[in-house]
Write an enzyme that holds these catalytic residues in place. Structure first.
Site, PDB file in Angstrom:
ATOM      1  N   HIS A  65      81.232  52.822  29.992  1.00 55.84           N
ATOM      2  CA  HIS A  65      79.878  52.793  29.444  1.00 55.84           C
ATOM      3  C   HIS A  65      79.225  54.181  29.435  1.00 55.84           C
ATOM      4  O   HIS A  65      78.210  54.374  28.770  1.00 55.84           O
ATOM      5  CB  HIS A  65      79.005  51.771  30.182  1.00 55.84           C
ATOM      6  CG  HIS A  65      78.575  52.155  31.542  1.00 55.84           C
ATOM      7  ND1 HIS A  65      79.216  51.739  32.694  1.00 55.84           N
ATOM      8  CD2 HIS A  65      77.540  52.923  31.967  1.00 55.84           C
ATOM      9  CE1 HIS A  65      78.590  52.213  33.748  1.00 55.84           C
ATOM     10  NE2 HIS A  65      77.578  52.945  33.337  1.00 55.84           N
ATOM     11  N   ASP A 114      85.496  48.199  32.007  1.00 57.44           N
ATOM     12  CA  ASP A 114      84.587  49.349  32.065  1.00 57.44           C
ATOM     13  C   ASP A 114      85.294  50.525  32.743  1.00 57.44           C
ATOM     14  O   ASP A 114      84.964  50.933  33.855  1.00 57.44           O
ATOM     15  CB  ASP A 114      83.313  48.968  32.814  1.00 57.44           C
ATOM     16  CG  ASP A 114      82.205  50.004  32.658  1.00 57.44           C
ATOM     17  OD1 ASP A 114      82.408  50.974  31.912  1.00 57.44           O
ATOM     18  OD2 ASP A 114      81.139  49.827  33.284  1.00 57.44           O
ATOM     19  N   SER A 201      77.259  55.829  37.910  1.00 59.39           N
ATOM     20  CA  SER A 201      78.331  55.291  37.081  1.00 59.39           C
ATOM     21  C   SER A 201      79.533  56.217  37.029  1.00 59.39           C
ATOM     22  O   SER A 201      79.394  57.437  36.952  1.00 59.39           O
ATOM     23  CB  SER A 201      77.833  55.085  35.650  1.00 59.39           C
ATOM     24  OG  SER A 201      76.767  54.178  35.605  1.00 59.39           O
TER      25      SER A 201
END
Length: 249
Positions: A65, A114, A201
């Site tokens: 992402h 992801d 992330s």
């Protein structure tokens, strides 16, 4: 089910490109020099946006992402990595541009697959860095401890810190995680105080010196990580064969 949660990491990094996604682990402590020699900062237009881990001198592992719109990669020329740095900077110190982005089968709605791999424009020169070890088999048992790392905010909406942070966490067993999430793709964890925050992330969950997870999303406010509102990371073992094929491991 996942759409009911506040997926802060993805909203900030994936949807709002014009805001700076500098972030850090809430309630973390400073990592020591050389403690996580595989950690890198992923930069978009010279500003930290996500983290990653070094697979070898040409490839870096991160979250899809951060760099993909589902299976379609963003423009790789916008990205670079900064390596061998405990304290990240906006200056182009120890930086290498990204040549190509591999997005696997990322599904932004289901929040699965992801994981992404970055191919660098040139090989990492010799230095203090070393590659991360990735898991090819992982079972989340009870009473399992791990460590998360990342750069960023002290708390939700708070000031950023440039020094790499670390924090010990409790990895929840698959039965507990599986009540709300897909344990083929997800690992859940919590901590008494603190947790991941916006822009962590792409960084790693480490168990016994091996990367088992990639920071994917949080399910409540920054710094909240418990069985009701866990932090959720992508399960590296599920993507092991894909990672090793792309990176030539």
């Amino acid at each position: 089910m996942l759409n009911n949660f506040t997926v802060i990491l993805i909203l900030l990094v994936y949807l709002v490109w014009d805001s700076q996604a500098d972030s850090r682990i809430v309630n973390g402590t400073n990592a020591k020099d050389g403690e996580f020699p595989y950690a890198v900062s992923l930069r978009r237009n010279s500003s930290h946006t996500c983290g990653g881990t070094i697979l070898n001198d040409r490839f870096v592992l991160t979250a899809a992402h951060c760099v993909c719109r589902n299976t379609k990669p963003h423009d790789s020329s916008l990205f670079s990595i900064q390596y061998d740095m405990l304290q990240i900077t906006n200056e182009p110190v120890n930086t290498i541009k990204v040549k190509e982005i591999y997005c696997h089968k990322f599904d932004a709605e289901k929040l699965i697959y992801d994981a992404a791999i970055l191919e660098l424009e040139s090989a990492l020169p010799q230095g203090k860095w070393s590659p991360v070890k990735i898991s090819n088999k992982f079972v989340a048992d009870e009473n399992l401890q791990g460590t998360i790392i990342g750069w960023g905010r002290l708390y939700h909406g708070g000031p950023i810190a440039k020094t790499l942070q670390k924090m010990k966490v409790e990895v929840y067993d698959d039965k507990t995680c599986g009540k709300k999430f897909d344990t083929v793709h997800h690992i859940c964890f919590g901590a008494p105080v603190g947790g991941a925050c916006n822009g962590d992330s792409g960084t790693a969950l480490i168990v016994d010196g091996v990367q088992v997870g990639i920071a994917s999303f949080i399910t409540h406010n920054c710094g909240t990580a418990n069985k009701q509102h866990p932090n959720v990371y992508s399960r590296v073992a599920t993507y092991h064969d894909w990672i090793t094929k792309i990176a030539g491991l």
